[in-house]
Design a protein around this motif. Structure first.
Motif, PDB file in Angstrom:
ATOM      1  N   ASN A  44       0.795  -1.225   0.000  1.00 24.50           N
ATOM      2  CA  ASN A  44       0.000   0.000   0.000  1.00 24.50           C
ATOM      3  C   ASN A  44       0.834   1.285   0.000  1.00 24.50           C
ATOM      4  O   ASN A  44       0.290   2.377  -0.025  1.00 24.50           O
ATOM      5  N   LEU A  45       2.155   1.174   0.047  1.00 30.33           N
ATOM      6  CA  LEU A  45       2.978   2.393   0.028  1.00 30.33           C
ATOM      7  C   LEU A  45       3.442   2.685  -1.391  1.00 30.33           C
ATOM      8  O   LEU A  45       4.113   1.857  -2.004  1.00 30.33           O
ATOM      9  N   GLY A  46       3.093   3.861  -1.898  1.00 26.73           N
ATOM     10  CA  GLY A  46       3.484   4.250  -3.246  1.00 26.73           C
ATOM     11  C   GLY A  46       2.522   3.703  -4.277  1.00 26.73           C
ATOM     12  O   GLY A  46       1.849   2.698  -4.075  1.00 26.73           O
ATOM     13  N   GLN A  47       2.452   4.415  -5.418  1.00 25.09           N
ATOM     14  CA  GLN A  47       1.549   4.001  -6.483  1.00 25.09           C
ATOM     15  C   GLN A  47       1.983   2.672  -7.077  1.00 25.09           C
ATOM     16  O   GLN A  47       1.155   1.868  -7.535  1.00 25.09           O
ATOM     17  N   SER A  50       8.339  -0.234  -4.909  1.00 27.49           N
ATOM     18  CA  SER A  50       9.666   0.302  -5.191  1.00 27.49           C
ATOM     19  C   SER A  50      10.685  -0.386  -4.292  1.00 27.49           C
ATOM     20  O   SER A  50      10.323  -0.977  -3.274  1.00 27.49           O
ATOM     21  N   HIS A  69      19.869   3.452  -5.828  1.00 27.72           N
ATOM     22  CA  HIS A  69      18.668   3.113  -6.583  1.00 27.72           C
ATOM     23  C   HIS A  69      19.088   2.687  -7.980  1.00 27.72           C
ATOM     24  O   HIS A  69      19.774   3.440  -8.685  1.00 27.72           O
ATOM     25  N   SER A 104      11.100   3.335   9.125  1.00 21.70           N
ATOM     26  CA  SER A 104      10.027   4.211   9.609  1.00 21.70           C
ATOM     27  C   SER A 104       9.174   4.747   8.465  1.00 21.70           C
ATOM     28  O   SER A 104       7.991   5.041   8.649  1.00 21.70           O
ATOM     29  N   LEU A 105       9.777   4.870   7.289  1.00 24.03           N
ATOM     30  CA  LEU A 105       9.012   5.347   6.134  1.00 24.03           C
ATOM     31  C   LEU A 105       8.136   4.262   5.540  1.00 24.03           C
ATOM     32  O   LEU A 105       7.292   4.560   4.706  1.00 24.03           O
ATOM     33  N   GLY A 106       8.341   3.011   5.964  1.00 20.79           N
ATOM     34  CA  GLY A 106       7.500   1.937   5.457  1.00 20.79           C
ATOM     35  C   GLY A 106       8.212   0.947   4.561  1.00 20.79           C
ATOM     36  O   GLY A 106       7.564   0.143   3.897  1.00 20.79           O
ATOM     37  N   TYR A 107       9.537   0.983   4.554  1.00 22.90           N
ATOM     38  CA  TYR A 107      10.299   0.017   3.769  1.00 22.90           C
ATOM     39  C   TYR A 107      10.673  -1.184   4.635  1.00 22.90           C
ATOM     40  O   TYR A 107      10.968  -1.035   5.816  1.00 22.90           O
TER      41      TYR A 107
ATOM     42  N   MET B  50       2.289   8.350  -0.099  1.00 24.64           N
ATOM     43  CA  MET B  50       1.381   8.107  -1.228  1.00 24.64           C
ATOM     44  C   MET B  50       0.843   6.692  -1.066  1.00 24.64           C
ATOM     45  O   MET B  50       1.607   5.724  -1.032  1.00 24.64           O
ATOM     46  N   LEU B  51      -0.461   6.591  -0.954  1.00 23.27           N
ATOM     47  CA  LEU B  51      -1.082   5.293  -0.695  1.00 23.27           C
ATOM     48  C   LEU B  51      -1.806   4.796  -1.930  1.00 23.27           C
ATOM     49  O   LEU B  51      -2.447   5.567  -2.635  1.00 23.27           O
ATOM     50  N   ARG B  52      -1.702   3.484  -2.158  1.00 19.40           N
ATOM     51  CA  ARG B  52      -2.411   2.913  -3.292  1.00 19.40           C
ATOM     52  C   ARG B  52      -3.904   2.877  -3.014  1.00 19.40           C
ATOM     53  O   ARG B  52      -4.715   3.113  -3.891  1.00 19.40           O
ATOM     54  N   ASP B  53      -4.261   2.543  -1.785  1.00 24.13           N
ATOM     55  CA  ASP B  53      -5.666   2.456  -1.400  1.00 24.13           C
ATOM     56  C   ASP B  53      -5.838   3.190  -0.075  1.00 24.13           C
ATOM     57  O   ASP B  53      -5.318   2.756   0.954  1.00 24.13           O
ATOM     58  N   ALA B  58      -2.449   2.237   6.992  1.00 21.95           N
ATOM     59  CA  ALA B  58      -1.192   2.786   6.482  1.00 21.95           C
ATOM     60  C   ALA B  58      -0.317   3.172   7.665  1.00 21.95           C
ATOM     61  O   ALA B  58      -0.409   4.284   8.181  1.00 21.95           O
ATOM     62  N   PHE B  60       2.574   4.283   8.134  1.00 20.90           N
ATOM     63  CA  PHE B  60       3.764   4.942   7.600  1.00 20.90           C
ATOM     64  C   PHE B  60       3.929   6.292   8.269  1.00 20.90           C
ATOM     65  O   PHE B  60       2.991   6.838   8.825  1.00 20.90           O
ATOM     66  N   LEU B 100      11.507   6.879  -6.175  1.00 16.08           N
ATOM     67  CA  LEU B 100      10.786   5.896  -5.366  1.00 16.08           C
ATOM     68  C   LEU B 100       9.286   6.173  -5.368  1.00 16.08           C
ATOM     69  O   LEU B 100       8.478   5.241  -5.236  1.00 16.08           O
ATOM     70  N   GLN B 101       8.919   7.447  -5.479  1.00 16.00           N
ATOM     71  CA  GLN B 101       7.508   7.835  -5.558  1.00 16.00           C
ATOM     72  C   GLN B 101       6.682   7.243  -4.426  1.00 16.00           C
ATOM     73  O   GLN B 101       5.597   6.688  -4.647  1.00 16.00           O
ATOM     74  N   THR B 102       7.173   7.383  -3.199  1.00 15.65           N
ATOM     75  CA  THR B 102       6.418   6.889  -2.056  1.00 15.65           C
ATOM     76  C   THR B 102       5.962   8.018  -1.146  1.00 15.65           C
ATOM     77  O   THR B 102       5.036   7.840  -0.353  1.00 15.65           O
ATOM     78  N   TYR B 103       6.606   9.175  -1.228  1.00 13.32           N
ATOM     79  CA  TYR B 103       6.202  10.323  -0.409  1.00 13.32           C
ATOM     80  C   TYR B 103       6.064  11.545  -1.299  1.00 13.32           C
ATOM     81  O   TYR B 103       6.886  11.798  -2.167  1.00 13.32           O
TER      82      TYR B 103
END
Lengths: 184, 214
Positions: A44-47, A50, A69, A104-107, B50-53, B58, B60, B100-103
């Motif tokens: 659920n993190l990021g579109q 990654s 990266h 902490s960021l969700g990785y 950025m959340l998918r759903d 979440a 995060f 990374l496009q996560t935040y």
């Protein structure tokens, strides 16, 4: 961006390769000891999912952390003509709390490896690094002392160089030329 | 690295911050025997994941902040307030975060103004602007060049701020200089001052301005 060629060598021939590299390079080899932690974004993190790598360079007195990266490889007809793989790579130094930060960021930690061996730095057209390393898996979380080679009889040889968007043809040719000198 | 204190202008009752007040503050500084230097800028940002759903849980970080200083362009700093964590990286870490496009950037704070030198002190005066539109505060920074120990410089910096307050008072400004005590201890930062301390001060100030009514 990066141009890279990879191959393998039997462990019994590593020292012979080191002698050849020293002769070609003219300088001393440098130790390589890198703890590579591959982190992937949580659900659920990021579109899109990654991943990135946190590399801890243990070859110095103080560990040095880098976040890396690796993007997609160049594609298309032009890429097929290239003698080396050309891919997008970003490396960035980061403070030693990086693992806790990205967690902490969700990785999440997907896997970790230890690479040990040596490298030589060449300058042919551009700076080129040739590294010869044993890639080891780490059976217990972060316990690098207990790392065991994934393929005990084989080691990884990498010939790589950084490149900008406008000189990758030249750099790929230089990387390929050096790699050919190392082929048995 | 010399110790810096980041201060802010606290308006008097019913007062508001404005560009005019900043001009008056700068005039009060320039009335001293200062040498005016270049412009300075610090850019801070706050992010959201950025959340998918949106309907799924979440777990995060919701309080990710960053800061970049024009004086130190090779570095970029992240702050996680809840975790009391400050992360220092090369400035190209922004490119990695972009890929990374996560935040996503939720808001931007720009601190900008002029700097001055007065003997062993460097001074900065500037405004804090939210999203390029509204002035949310006036900031003042004082740097004491000979000392890098936070505790050893405390008394002297306090005295300097009091003197500075006296100078500003003579210019009939309704308000005072206030010091927002930064939470260095909770970030486990040492007594020796560094850019990480500066990052904590500025993002702490951004959070303070955001909590005030505009």
């Amino acid at each position: 961006m990066e141009c890279i060629m990879q191959g393998i060598i039997e462990t019994q021939h590593v020292e012979g390769l080191a002698v050849l590299l020293q002769g070609l390079c003219g300088s001393q080899r440098q130790a390589v000891k890198i703890h590579d932690l591959c982190l992937k974004s949580g659900p659920n993190l990021g579109q899109v999912p990654s991943e990135m790598h946190l590399m801890c360079d243990l070859s110095h007195q103080e560990p040095r952390w880098i976040v890396r990266h690796v993007g997609g490889a160049m594609r298309g007809a032009g890429a097929e003509q290239m003698p080396a793989l050309v891919r997008s790579v970003l490396n960035c130094r980061i403070s030693n709390n990086a693992l806790r930060f990205f967690h902490s960021l969700g990785y999440k930690l997907d896997h970790e490896l230890l690479q040990t061996g040596f490298k030589f730095q060449f300058h042919k057209v551009v700076p080129i690094t040739v590294s010869v390393t044993s890639v080891c898996k780490i059976p217990k979380l972060h316990m690098i002392e207990e790392a065991v080679p994934i393929t005990p009889g084989l080691q990884l040889v990498e010939v790589s160089a950084s490149t900008s968007g406008d000189n990758y043809t030249e750099v790929a040719a230089a990387v390929s030329g050096l790699a050919e000198q190392l082929a048995p | 690295m010399p110790v810096k204190w980041l201060l802010y202008w606290q308006p008097g009752s019913a007062g508001q911050v404005s560009g005019n007040i900043l001009q008056e503050v700068m005039k009060s500084i320039e009335s001293l025997n200062v040498t005016r230097g270049a412009r300075w800028e610090a850019k801070a940002a706050q992010y959201r994941p950025m959340l998918r759903d949106q309907n799924l849980p979440a777990d995060f970080a919701r309080d990710l902040q960053s800061i970049f200083f024009s004086e130190n362009p090779s570095k970029f700093f992240f702050i996680l307030r809840t975790e009391h964590m400050v992360v220092e990286a090369d400035s190209n870490v922004q490119d990695i975060m972009e890929r990374l496009q996560t935040y996503r950037n939720r808001l931007t704070f720009v601190f900008e103004g002029y700097q001055y030198q007065l003997g062993d002190f460097n001074l900065k005066a500037g405004r804090a602007v939210l999203n390029g539109e509204s002035i949310r505060g006036i900031v003042l920074e004082v740097e004491y060049l000979p000392v890098s120990s936070i505790e050893k410089s405390r008394t002297l910096l306090q005295e300097f701020v009091e003197l500075w307050q006296d100078v500003i008072s003579k210019h009939s400004l309704n308000g005072k200089i206030s010091h927002l005590e930064p939470p260095f201890g909770s970030y486990l930062l040492s007594d020796t001052y560094s850019w990480q301390h500066t990052a904590v001060q500025y993002t702490n100030m951004m959070t303070h301005f955001l909590s005030q009514r505009s």
